[in-house]
Enzyme design. Sequence first.
Site, short mmCIF file in Angstrom:
data_model
loop_
_atom_site.label_atom_id
_atom_site.label_comp_id
_atom_site.label_asym_id
_atom_site.label_seq_id
_atom_site.Cartn_x
_atom_site.Cartn_y
_atom_site.Cartn_z
N TYR A 14 0.77 -1.19 -0.02
CA TYR A 14 -0.03 0.03 0.09
C TYR A 14 0.94 1.33 -0.02
CZ TYR A 14 -3.71 3.23 1.33
OH TYR A 14 -4.65 4.13 1.41
N LYS A 138 8.49 -2.76 15.90
CA LYS A 138 9.10 -1.70 15.42
C LYS A 138 10.17 -1.26 16.47
CE LYS A 138 5.50 -0.48 12.43
NZ LYS A 138 4.53 0.64 11.94
#
Length: 312
Positions: A14, A138
């Site tokens: 995306y 992350k």
Amino acid sequence: MAKSRVLVVGGTGYIGKRIINASLAEGHPTYVLRRSEIGLDIDKLQILLSFKQKGARLVDGSFFDHRSLVDAVKQVDVVICTMSGVHFRSHNLLMQLKLVEAIKEAGNIKRFLPSEFGVDPAQMERALEPGRVTFDEKMTVRKAIEAANIPYTYISANCFGGYFAGNLCQMRTLLPPKDKVYIYGDGNVKAIYMDEDDVATYTIKSIDDPSTLNKTLYLRPPENILTQMQLVEKWEKLTGKMLEKISISAEDFLSKIKGADFVEQVALGHFYHIFYEGCLTNFEIGENGAEASELYPEVRYTRIQEYLKRYL
Ligand code: NDP
Ligand code: GO6
């Protein structure tokens, strides 16, 4: 100065697609990893071939072949990873540790941008389970990057318009509601909405910029910092139709986590932190950060008003 060569990993996704387009548009020699795992995914392959037609170079490789990653990384100056977060219960983001290893071994990379592009995980030490997995992963990747002394930039892109603005922040739909809209609490917490192409443009601007070296770049274009009520108002103005507003208390909202499927549980946590706690706007950008619309005032970012017109 010659334009740095950019490798995008996760390029058919995306945000990855848009980063490839922005990189080509800025004149960077642009390389895209073609993973051998794509197999018979004909749509993915066609997207990759279309990038080649636009001037990108496809590099064959796999996360299961360390050498191939090292060889890919050696061809470029900058690596941008846009691997997906949690669409299913797999620790996708931790796959990036393999990329970090390859970058460390190659030793030539001037800037690495790991897959971030959302809430700043460094602000989310107290995030809810299970949504915190995205932030924790992350942060694990950040630690590995910093331990290996790899030069980096982290992009905190806040809310992609497609997931948060077009639907007036409603969950489980990407379309604007027709009659009634659910409002998180009083709807007065500020969030930040981004056109995805602008996320890509700011990302590419940052890669050769010494002022984003080893920093987090926050995308906070001032006119796109809005409360949910302000967003809904903009839509009502565009359509000329008022929506019925139904407030959900924080308590009722949180009670939905129990019993939801995994992706929804993650999303519920994210929405809670954004729309009840204000995690995108309740801190100042510090020494280790910079703001994109200040650094790159030449970018004419899309106002959310314009963005919403696509949904009319
Ligand atoms: P996508 O789900 O579109 O996936 C991106 C790419 O991930 C895929 O194209 C694929 O790469 C790669 N990928 C997926 N699974 C694997 C795997 N098992 N092994 C290797 N590669 C894999 O990602 P998004 O663009 O939605 O997300 C990118 C980042 O943006 C994430 O960090 C996410 O958290 C964040 N995000 C932020 C949002 C916001 O509102 N701020 C909204 C959505 C995401 P390939 O092209 O090689 O096949
Ligand atoms: C987007 C989503 C929307 C999921 C972030 C389910 C990481 C981020 C803003 O993958 O969980 O309804 O920051 O029913 O740091 C997903 C996630 C959004 C898309 C949130 C995201 C945003 C990931 C839904 C839904 C609209």
